[in-house]
Design an enzyme around this catalytic site. Structure first.
Site, PDB file in Angstrom:
ATOM      1  N   HIS A  84     -23.445  15.420  54.046  1.00 41.44           N
ATOM      2  CA  HIS A  84     -24.741  14.893  53.618  1.00 41.44           C
ATOM      3  C   HIS A  84     -24.743  13.374  53.788  1.00 41.44           C
ATOM      4  CE1 HIS A  84     -28.218  13.867  51.164  1.00 41.44           C
ATOM      5  NE2 HIS A  84     -27.444  13.088  50.438  1.00 41.44           N
ATOM      6  N   ASP A 113     -41.154  -4.131  78.017  1.00 40.91           N
ATOM      7  CA  ASP A 113     -40.210  -3.059  77.652  1.00 40.91           C
ATOM      8  C   ASP A 113     -38.973  -3.735  77.070  1.00 40.91           C
ATOM      9  OD1 ASP A 113     -38.487  -0.697  77.666  1.00 40.91           O
ATOM     10  OD2 ASP A 113     -39.944   0.159  79.056  1.00 40.91           O
ATOM     11  N   TRP A 149     -18.041  10.651  52.407  1.00 44.44           N
ATOM     12  CA  TRP A 149     -18.468   9.972  53.644  1.00 44.44           C
ATOM     13  C   TRP A 149     -17.627   8.747  53.902  1.00 44.44           C
ATOM     14  CZ3 TRP A 149     -20.860   5.246  55.034  1.00 44.44           C
ATOM     15  CH2 TRP A 149     -21.092   4.370  53.974  1.00 44.44           C
ATOM     16  N   SER A 176     -23.147   3.968  70.351  1.00 47.33           N
ATOM     17  CA  SER A 176     -24.606   3.977  70.480  1.00 47.33           C
ATOM     18  C   SER A 176     -25.207   2.769  69.767  1.00 47.33           C
ATOM     19  CB  SER A 176     -25.157   5.281  69.908  1.00 47.33           C
ATOM     20  OG  SER A 176     -26.519   5.154  69.621  1.00 47.33           O
ATOM     21  N   SER A 177     -24.736   2.506  68.541  1.00 47.57           N
ATOM     22  CA  SER A 177     -25.288   1.392  67.775  1.00 47.57           C
ATOM     23  C   SER A 177     -25.019   0.053  68.452  1.00 47.57           C
ATOM     24  CB  SER A 177     -24.671   1.346  66.381  1.00 47.57           C
ATOM     25  OG  SER A 177     -25.075   2.442  65.643  1.00 47.57           O
ATOM     26  N   HIS A 260     -19.905  -2.713  53.673  1.00 52.42           N
ATOM     27  CA  HIS A 260     -20.915  -3.499  52.978  1.00 52.42           C
ATOM     28  C   HIS A 260     -21.972  -4.064  53.905  1.00 52.42           C
ATOM     29  CE1 HIS A 260     -22.769  -4.448  49.331  1.00 52.42           C
ATOM     30  NE2 HIS A 260     -23.189  -5.534  49.912  1.00 52.42           N
ATOM     31  N   GLU A 262     -22.921  -2.657  56.422  1.00 54.76           N
ATOM     32  CA  GLU A 262     -23.689  -1.442  56.732  1.00 54.76           C
ATOM     33  C   GLU A 262     -24.863  -1.263  55.762  1.00 54.76           C
ATOM     34  OE1 GLU A 262     -23.751   0.762  59.044  1.00 54.76           O
ATOM     35  OE2 GLU A 262     -24.855   2.407  58.118  1.00 54.76           O
ATOM     36  N   TYR A 264     -26.625  -3.520  54.484  1.00 52.50           N
ATOM     37  CA  TYR A 264     -27.725  -4.390  54.902  1.00 52.50           C
ATOM     38  C   TYR A 264     -28.241  -4.010  56.276  1.00 52.50           C
ATOM     39  CZ  TYR A 264     -26.562  -6.603  50.656  1.00 52.50           C
ATOM     40  OH  TYR A 264     -26.351  -6.793  49.329  1.00 52.50           O
ATOM     41  N   SER A 275     -42.322  -6.393  55.166  1.00 46.95           N
ATOM     42  CA  SER A 275     -42.882  -7.730  55.355  1.00 46.95           C
ATOM     43  C   SER A 275     -44.051  -7.736  56.338  1.00 46.95           C
ATOM     44  CB  SER A 275     -41.797  -8.697  55.854  1.00 46.95           C
ATOM     45  OG  SER A 275     -40.737  -8.731  54.939  1.00 46.95           O
ATOM     46  N   HIS A 309     -15.986  -5.370  46.275  1.00 47.52           N
ATOM     47  CA  HIS A 309     -16.630  -4.947  45.022  1.00 47.52           C
ATOM     48  C   HIS A 309     -16.789  -3.419  44.982  1.00 47.52           C
ATOM     49  CE1 HIS A 309     -20.801  -5.648  47.039  1.00 47.52           C
ATOM     50  NE2 HIS A 309     -20.456  -4.387  47.161  1.00 47.52           N
ATOM     51  N   HIS A 310     -16.490  -2.760  46.105  1.00 50.53           N
ATOM     52  CA  HIS A 310     -16.453  -1.290  46.081  1.00 50.53           C
ATOM     53  C   HIS A 310     -15.106  -0.791  45.588  1.00 50.53           C
ATOM     54  CE1 HIS A 310     -20.189  -0.832  48.481  1.00 50.53           C
ATOM     55  NE2 HIS A 310     -19.820  -1.985  48.969  1.00 50.53           N
ATOM     56  N   THR A 335     -31.828 -12.129  47.624  1.00 51.70           N
ATOM     57  CA  THR A 335     -32.603 -10.895  47.438  1.00 51.70           C
ATOM     58  C   THR A 335     -33.766 -11.150  46.498  1.00 51.70           C
ATOM     59  OG1 THR A 335     -30.501  -9.748  47.658  1.00 51.70           O
ATOM     60  CG2 THR A 335     -32.381  -8.431  46.998  1.00 51.70           C
ATOM     61  N   LYS A 338     -36.608 -12.817  48.250  1.00 52.89           N
ATOM     62  CA  LYS A 338     -37.434 -11.888  49.037  1.00 52.89           C
ATOM     63  C   LYS A 338     -38.436 -11.163  48.142  1.00 52.89           C
ATOM     64  CE  LYS A 338     -35.595 -10.000  52.783  1.00 52.89           C
ATOM     65  NZ  LYS A 338     -35.606 -10.876  53.934  1.00 52.89           N
ATOM     66  N   ARG A 457     -18.606  11.353  40.143  1.00 54.01           N
ATOM     67  CA  ARG A 457     -19.345  11.867  41.293  1.00 54.01           C
ATOM     68  C   ARG A 457     -18.439  12.835  42.055  1.00 54.01           C
ATOM     69  NH1 ARG A 457     -19.188   6.760  45.499  1.00 54.01           N
ATOM     70  NH2 ARG A 457     -20.313   8.209  46.818  1.00 54.01           N
TER      71      ARG A 457
END
Lengths: 533, 374
Positions: A84, A113, A149, A176-177, A260, A262, A264, A275, A309-310, A335, A338, A457
Site C-alpha cells: 500500500h 512541448d 514501505w 523514470s523519476s 525526507h 521525498e 517535499y 498556488s 528526525h525519523h 511552511t 506559505k 502501527r
C-alpha cells in the site's frame, strides 16, 4: 484524454491533426512523444495505481475493524501495508504530479512541448514495468515483502524473492523519476517564452523546478540503499549486518536521506497547484509571490538536513537529537510563510467556491493540521512517545492525502476543462469534495487518539481499548474508497458528454494556458512563442 | 481526566461507547507513572495549546474571508499582493516562538539521555517474537528469563472471548522496584524490535549487534504494559512487554523466589531420558517457541518458514539438526536457541520434531546437545 479531443475533431480545426504521428490505436500511446499524451498516460496510470493501493488500504482497514484476526494472516497483513505504501507513494502520488507537469509546464511557460520528447516517452513507459513487478511480487513464493514501505534492514534479508522484485521496481521507478526531472529542468530553464523571466513564472512551474532538483539529488540515494540491501541478501555483503562490521541503522540513515526530501517531492508540486487555484478563485494575485519562491527553496534546502528526525528512537547521541530537532522545527518557518501567503491571497478577494477552490481550501486547512502534528513530532521527547504509533500514521496521511491528494484533485478539476474542452459536473464535483473530506477525517483524525493512547502501527491485531477508534476509522475508509468511484464517474462523464468549455472558464485565472490558448488546448501548445510583458 | 469524560460522552452519543467490553475508550496518553512520562505529557499539552491558539488565529482569518469576502456578497477583490512589514513579521514571530519551545524541550532531551548511576541494570534482547531479560547489575543480578505473549491463540482467532489484557499479557513479567533508577540496555538477536512502556515514557529500538540504553524510574507500584513498536516480521503484534513495579520488600522476595525456581528448574544434562518423556516435554517447548513459524501441523509456511514434516534436516543426522537449533540459520527468522533454552529443552524439542507428523527419526539426548555447544 486528448485522444478524445482528436476524435471530436477539435484540433483538426487548427490543422495539426497530422502531427499525431503515423500510428493510431494503442500504438499511438506507446510511441507518443507529445507532452499532453504523455501527461494523460501519467494521470491515468496514477489513478489505476491509486485504485490498487486503495483496495489494499480497504483490506488493511477490514482486518483492523475489530480486534482478533479475521481476514488476513499477519504475514499477508504486513505485505498489504508494505505494498500500500510503496504503490501510493511511487505509483500514485509521484506520477500524478508528473502528469500535471507534462500537461502544464509547456503551456504555462509558452513552449510547444517538453525539451526531450523521446526521453519523455521513455520516462513514462518505464512505470508500467515497475508497477507490474510490484504487483507480481504478491504471486511469488513467500509473497510480497512484509517489511513496511521503508524496507528496514535486516528484516529485508529474511524475505523471499518478492523483495528482489520490489528492489528492481524501485530501481526502475527511480530511473523514470530522474529522466523525467532532467526533462523538466531543461524545459523550464531553456524553453520559456521571451519575457518570461524566472521570477515571472507561474508558481506551479517554480515548485516543479525545485522538485525536479530534489528528485535528481534524492533518488540515487534510494537506489544505493536498495542495492546494498540486494547485495546483503544475495552476495554476502554485510552493509547492514553488525556481525560483518555493518550497521542496520546505516540503512535508516541512507533511506531517510532520500525519504525526507521525498516528502517535499510529493508536497511541493501540490503547493504549486494550490498556488494557481487560490488566486484564480480569489480573483486576486498571489500574495507574496517572491516570498513563496524563497520559502519553497528554503524548504527544499532544509529537507536535506533533517532526515534523522525519523530515527529519534534508534539511540542517537544527545547532540544528534538536538541538531535534528532544531533543524526540523525550522521548517515550520517557511511552511508557515506559505500558509500565511495563501490565507492573505484569499483575504479581501472576491471568492467563489467551485470544486477546485473547495479542494484547495480543504488542502490548506488539513495540510496545516498535518504540519502542526509534524511540529509535535519534531520534538524529541514527544516523538519518542509517539514514534511508530498511529499518531505518525495520522500525521503523514494528513500531509500525503489531505495535502498532496487534495491538491491533485484541485488541479484535476481546475485544468480538466482546458484538457478536455469540456466542463465537469459542478454539483457532482462538490459532492465528491464533501464526501472525501468527511470520510478522510473519519479515517485519520481518530488515529491521532489511537497513537496517543499507544497503538503501534503495522499491527494486524490490537488490544481491546483501541477498538472504538479503529471501527470508526475502518468505516471511514470504506466510504472514502466508494467516494473515489464518483470521481472516476465525474471525469469520464466530463470527457464524454460535458458541456463545451470556454477558453477561460475561471474568471480569475491568468496564466498563459488560459489567456493565450484555445480550449481544448491544441496538440502542440505554442507553435509561436507568446511575448510575456 | 476531564477530557476522557468529554470523549466518552461524545462516543456514547454516537452509540459506540458500549461495545460490550468493559474497557474505557483510550484517546490520550496513558496516566504517567514516571517523571519522564509526566514531563512528556506536560510538554505535549503545552505545545497543543500553542498550536490551538495559532490554528484558531490563522484559520479565523481564512474563514472570515470565506464568509465575508465572497463574490456572491458583492465583495470586490482588492489587488494588493505584497507587504514587506507583514511578511517579515510572520517570518520572525514563528522563529521566536520556536526558540521559546526549544528551551524546555532541550532540558527534557538531556534528562532523557542521562543513564548514569542506575540502581538496577537490565539487559533486554528482542527475539522474533519474544523478549529476553537479563538482570546484569544490582539486586537480582543473574536472573534471566524469556517473556512471551500468554494470550491463548483461540482468543486471537476468535474461538474464545477476549480477556481484559488481550495481547498485553505475558508469561514472565519484568519485575522492578519502585522509586529506583532502572537502566535498560536494549539489543536484539535477529531484526530490529522496539521496547516500549508508554506509562513510563521509555522507548528504545532494539538493534541487532548494538547495545543502546534508556532509563526509567517508576513512581507508583503497578503493572505497566506496552508492545513492540518496530515492525519485526510476522508476529510483530504479538510480543508485548509487561513491567510489574513493586515495593522494595516485594522485590527482594521476588528475587529470592526467582533464584530458587531457576535452581530447581536446572536439569542434569547428563541424565538419560526416555524418548516418550522427551517428546512430551518437547511438545510444550515447541508450542512456546516454534509454532508461530513452523505451525502446529509441522508444515510451516514455505518458503519463508520451512516445513518440518518430512524435512531432510529433521529426518537426517542428529548433529546437523542440533547445530541449526543451537546456532540458528543466518538471514532467516531461525534464531540461535542455544542462548535461550537449556540442553534438556533443546533435546526435547528436537526429539519431538523428529518423532511427530510422520517423521520417524532417532531421539536426541541432552548430553548430545551439550557436546555440540561451542
Amino acid at each position: 484524454m486528448s485522444a478524445v479531443v482528436h476524435d471530436h475533431g477539435h484540433d483538426h480545426a487548427h490543422g495539426h491533426g497530422d502531427h499525431h504521428g503515423g500510428y493510431s490505436g494503442i500504438m499511438r500511446w506507446i510511441t507518443t512523444t507529445n507532452h499532453k499524451d504523455i501527461g494523460t498516460l501519467y494521470l491515468w496510470f496514477s489513478f489505476i495505481m491509486f485504485g490498487i493501493g486503495g483496495l489494499m488500504a480497504v483490506g488493511i482497514r477490514m482486518e483492523l475493524f475489530s480486534p482478533g484476526l479475521q481476514f488476513t494472516d499477519p504475514d499477508f497483513f504486513n505485505q498489504l501495508t508494505t505494498m500500500h505504501g510503496l504503490i501510493m507513494v511511487f505509483g500514485a502520488i509521484m506520477p500524478v504530479f508528473v502528469g500535471f507537469a507534462n500537461w502544464q509546464i509547456p503551456m504555462m511557460i509558452g513552449a510547444p512541448d517538453m525539451a526531450f520528447a523521446r526521453l519523455n516517452n521513455w520516462s513514462f513507459w518505464l512505470l508500467p514495468f515497475a508497477a507490474t513487478l510490484l504487483v507480481l511480487s504478491f504471486f511469488m513464493p513467500g509473497g510480497a515483502p512484509g517489511v513496511g514501505w521503508t524496507m528496514y534492514a535486516p528484516l529485508t534479508v529474511q524475505m523471499g524473492i518478492g523483495m528482489d522484485l520490489t528492489i528492481f521496481a524501485v530501481h526502475i521507478l527511480g530511473m523514470s523519476s530522474i529522466l523525467g526531472s532532467i526533462n523538466i529542468i531543461t524545459t523550464i530553464l531553456n524553453m520559456r517564452a521571451p519575457g518570461m523571466t524566472l521570477m515571472k513564472m507561474p508558481l506551479f512551474v517554480w515548485t516543479w523546478l525545485i522538485t525536479a532538483y530534489l528528485l535528481v539529488a534524492a533518488m540515487p540515494v534510494l537506489a544505493g540503499a536498495v542495492t546494498m540491501t540486494l547485495t546483503d541478501r544475495h552476495f554476502g555483503t554485510t552493509f547492514f549486518n553488525a556481525a560483518g562490521g555493518g550497521d542496520p541503522v546505516l540503512y535508516q540513515h541512507i533511506f531517510w536521506f532520500f525519504g525526507h526530501p521525498e516528502v517535499y517531492i510529493i508536497a511541493l508540486p501540490g503547493f504549486g497547484v494550490v498556488s494557481q487555484v487560490i488566486p484564480a478563485f480569489s480573483r486576486k494575485p498571489l500574495f507574496g509571490y517572491a516570498s513563496m519562491v524563497y520559502a519553497t527553496s528554503a524548504i527544499a534546502v532544509l529537507s536535506f538536513i533533517v532526515w534523522a528526525h525519523h530515527m529519534y528512537t534508534v539511540g542517537m547521541p544527545v547532540t544528534g537529537q538536538l541538531f535534528f530537532m532544531y533543524a526540523t522545527t525550522l521548517i515550520a518557518v517557511p511552511t508557515g510563510v506559505k500558509v500565511f501567503n495563501w490565507v492573505a491571497t484569499m483575504w479581501k478577494g472576491s471568492l467563489t467556491f467551485e470544486t477546485p477552490m473547495l479542494f484547495a481550501c480543504g488542502f490548506l486547512f488539513m495540510f496545516t493540521l498535518g504540519g502542526f502534528t509534524g511540529l509535535v513530532l519534531s520534538l524529541v521527547p514527544i516523538d519518542i512517545q509517539l514514534h511508530d504509533t498511529y499518531y505518525v500514521v495520522a500525521h503523514f496521511h494528513y500531509v500525503m492525502v489531505a495535502g498532496a491528494l487534495f491538491a491533485a484533485f484541485a488541479g484535476v478539476y481546475f485544468w480538466l476543462p482546458k484538457w478536455t474542452g469540456r466542463m465537469y459536473d459542478e454539483t457532482l464535483g462538490k459532492i465528491h469534495f464533501w464526501l472525501t473530506l468527511v470520510f478522510f477525517n473519519m479515517i485519520f483524525f481518530v488515529q491521532h487518539f489511537l497513537g496517543l493512547a499507544g497503538m503501534p502501527r503495522r499491527i494486524p491485531d490490537y488490544p481491546l481499548m483501541f477498538e472504538t477508534w479503529n471501527a470508526i476509522s475502518s468505516l471511514g475508509a470504506f466510504g472514502m474508497g466508494l467516494a473515489q468511484l464518483l470521481f472516476l464517474y465525474i471525469v469520464v462523464k466530463c470527457i464524454r458528454s460535458g458541456e463545451t468549455a470556454p477558453q477561460k472558464p475561471w474568471e480569475g485565472a491568468d496564466s498563459l494556458e488560459w489567456t493565450h490558448l484555445p480550449t481544448p488546448a491544441p496538440y502542440h501548445s505554442f507553435e509561436t512563442q507568446p511575448i510575456v510583458k | 481526566m476531564r477530557g476522557t469524560r468529554v470523549v466518552a460522552v461524545l462516543a456514547g452519543l454516537l452509540g459506540l461507547a458500549n461495545t460490550g467490553a468493559a474497557h474505557a475508550i483510550a484517546w490520550y496518553f496513558q496516566t504517567p507513572a514516571s517523571g519522564m512520562a509526566r514531563d512528556i505529557d506536560q510538554l505535549h499539552q503545552y505545545i497543543m495549546w500553542l498550536i490551538i491558539v495559532i490554528f484558531i488565529g490563522v484559520f479565523g482569518f481564512m474563514f472570515w474571508a470565506v464568509y465575508a469576502h465572497r463574490k456572491s456578497k458583492g465583495h470586490a477583490a482588492e489587488q494588493f499582493h505584497e507587504n514587506t512589514t507583514v511578511e517579515l513579521l510572520w517570518t520572525v514571530i514563528p522563529a521566536i516562538i520556536l526558540v521559546i519551545i526549544a528551551w524546555p524541550v532541550t532540558k527534557t532531551v538531556i534528562a532523557q539521555k542521562d543513564t548514569s548511576a542506575p540502581d538496577l541494570t537490565i539487559k533486554v534482547t528482542g527475539y522474533q517474537w519474544k523478549w529476553g531479560y537479563d538482570y546484569i547489575k544490582g539486586e537480582g543480578e543473574g536472573i534471566s528469563f524469556v517473556s512471551m505473549l500468554s494470550t491463548p491463540r483461540e482468543q486471537i482467532e476468535g474461538g474464545a472471548p477476549k480477556g481484559e489484557n488481550y495481547l498485553l499479557e505475558v508469561d514472565n513479567e519484568v519485575v522492578v522496584p519502585v522509586g529506583k533508577k532502572v537502566r535498560v540496555l536494549v539489543t536484539a538477536a535477529d531484526v530490529i524490535h522496539a521496547w516500549w512502556i508508554p506509562a513510563l515514557g521509555a522507548k528504545q529500538d532494539a538493534i541487532p549487534g548494538f547495545l543502546r540504553d534508556i532509563w526509567f524510574r517508576a513512581e507508583q507500584p503497578g503493572v505497566y504494559r506496552g508492545q513492540c513498536t518496530e515492525l519485526c516480521g510476522k508476529e510483530h503484534a504479538f510480543m508485548p512487554i509487561v513491567v510489574r513495579v513493586v515495593s522494595a520488600e516485594d522485590y527482594s522476595k521476588w528475587v529470592g523466589e526467582r533464584k530458587k525456581t531457576l535452581a530447581a528448574a536446572a536439569d542434569d544434562p547428563s541424565k538419560a531420558w526416555k524418548p516418550e518423556e522427551l517428546a512430551a516435554r518437547g511438545e510444550k517447548v515447541y508450542a512456546a517457541n516454534c509454532v508461530a513459524c513452523h505451525q502446529g501441523t509441522g508444515r510451516g509456511m514455505p518458503p519463508t518458514f520451512p516445513a518440518l514434516a518430512g524435512s531432510k534436516v529433521v529426518n537426517g543426522p542428529e548433529q546437523a539438526q542440533i547445530d541449526i537449533v543451537l546456532n540458528g540459520k543466518p538471514n532467516t527468522a531461525m534464531q540461535a536457541f542455544g542462548k535461550q533454552l537449556s540442553d534438556t529443552d533443546i533435546a526435547a524439542v528436537i526429539t519431538f520434531t523428529r518423532q511427530s507428523w510422520g517423521n520417524k527419526a532417532s531421539d536426541v539426548q541432552p548430553a548430545e546437545v551439550k557436546a555440540r555447544r561451542k
